[in-house]
Enzyme design. Structure first.
Site, PDB file in Angstrom:
ATOM      1  N   CYS A  51      -0.867  -2.486  -3.269  1.00 41.37           N
ATOM      2  CA  CYS A  51      -0.420  -2.447  -4.658  1.00 41.37           C
ATOM      3  C   CYS A  51       0.326  -3.734  -5.012  1.00 41.37           C
ATOM      4  O   CYS A  51       0.673  -4.533  -4.159  1.00 41.37           O
ATOM      5  CB  CYS A  51       0.486  -1.246  -4.894  1.00 41.37           C
ATOM      6  SG  CYS A  51      -0.400   0.333  -4.911  1.00 41.37           S
ATOM      7  N   HIS A  96       3.521  -1.313  -9.936  1.00 44.22           N
ATOM      8  CA  HIS A  96       4.609  -0.329  -9.997  1.00 44.22           C
ATOM      9  C   HIS A  96       5.940  -0.955  -9.596  1.00 44.22           C
ATOM     10  O   HIS A  96       5.993  -2.007  -8.950  1.00 44.22           O
ATOM     11  CB  HIS A  96       4.306   0.881  -9.105  1.00 44.22           C
ATOM     12  CG  HIS A  96       4.136   0.567  -7.648  1.00 44.22           C
ATOM     13  ND1 HIS A  96       5.191   0.267  -6.817  1.00 44.22           N
ATOM     14  CD2 HIS A  96       3.022   0.532  -6.865  1.00 44.22           C
ATOM     15  CE1 HIS A  96       4.747   0.057  -5.589  1.00 44.22           C
ATOM     16  NE2 HIS A  96       3.431   0.204  -5.586  1.00 44.22           N
TER      17      HIS A  96
END
Length: 265
Positions: free
Chosen positions: A225, A209
């Protein structure tokens, strides 16, 4: 020591009186203490069990999950049980059938990584498939079209306390924007990040992301992440999902756009 001398020593060594009672022998007190603390008795099964770590939640093998597992946007992610995720990944990679599956459903990938698609990187390379390589040691992401390198970006993966999962996976869900929150206020790990853009989940709560709260790419910074710049994450989103029509919300992957992601050290 003679019996007379021992008796004399026994009478001299005494503890102070307790609650108005006559003093008791130090030897008797020590003996009683050892008895009360379980000296001379084997550890019971119940006591031994309490000394062991709590058992981990068993893997729900074969579970096929969809977007019903994701709460409505904005999504507040719970703290990840990393040991459980690592064990699930190891069991998945050990048991997955590398041969193509005959049964093809609309949704071919679940959040736990269970997939009916081939997970072999060499097959994606030789077959001209678009796939993603993430090198944690180089802190780099490589976008491949078959055996051709199309683009590469610096990333920030998980820090030591929150490592990024490694293995071969398939994208299972996407969203152009969401709120991410998690951690714990008491320990100082709480975070709440609105409008995180160009999010692509490849395993459980692990995602690629865009990132606007730091610019320290090339160094581990995340809770697991794979952080990219907003511009790089947008390019990657559109490259892996050219069919996107600009709609928001959660977008479930299909066989045609469940991009292979290989994360390694």
């Amino acid at each position: 020591m003679s019996r007379r001398r021992f008796s004399s020593f026994f009478r001299r060594v005494r503890l102070p009186a307790v609650a108005g009672k006559p003093g008791i022998s130090l030897v008797v007190a020590l003996f009683c203490g050892l008895v009360f603390t379980g000296w001379g008795h084997p550890i019971t099964a119940a006591a031994a069990e309490r000394q062991l770590p709590f058992p981990q939640t068993p893997v729900d093998e074969g579970r096929q999950a969809g977007l019903d597992l994701l709460p409505p946007l904005p999504f507040a992610g719970a703290t990840m049980d990393l040991p459980r995720l690592r064990r699930e990944r190891e069991e998945l990679l050990a048991s997955v059938n590398q041969a193509p599956q005959a049964d093809n459903t609309v949704y071919t990938v679940s959040p736990s990584g269970v997939t009916e698609l081939h997970l072999d990187v060499s097959r994606a390379r030789d077959g001209g498939e678009r796939w993603i390589e993430v090198s944690l040691s180089d802190q780099m992401l490589y976008a491949w079209d078959g055996d051709k390198l199309v683009n590469e970006f610096q990333i920030s993966s998980g820090v030591l306390a929150y490592p990024t999962v490694t293995g071969v996976f398939r994208m299972w869900a996407r969203t152009p924007s969401q709120t991410m929150s998690g951690g714990d206020r008491a320990s100082g790990t709480y975070y709440n990040l609105p409008n995180v853009q160009w999010v692509q989940y490849f395993y459980g709560e692990f995602a690629l992301h865009g990132t606007y709260w730091h610019n320290n790419f090339g160094t581990p910074m995340s809770h697991g992440c794979v952080n990219l710049t907003i511009e790089d994450a947008e390019w990657l989103f559109n490259w892996t999902f050219p069919e996107w029509d600009g709609s928001g919300g959660w977008i479930r992957t299909t066989e045609s756009d469940a991009t292979l992601v290989w994360v390694h050290r």
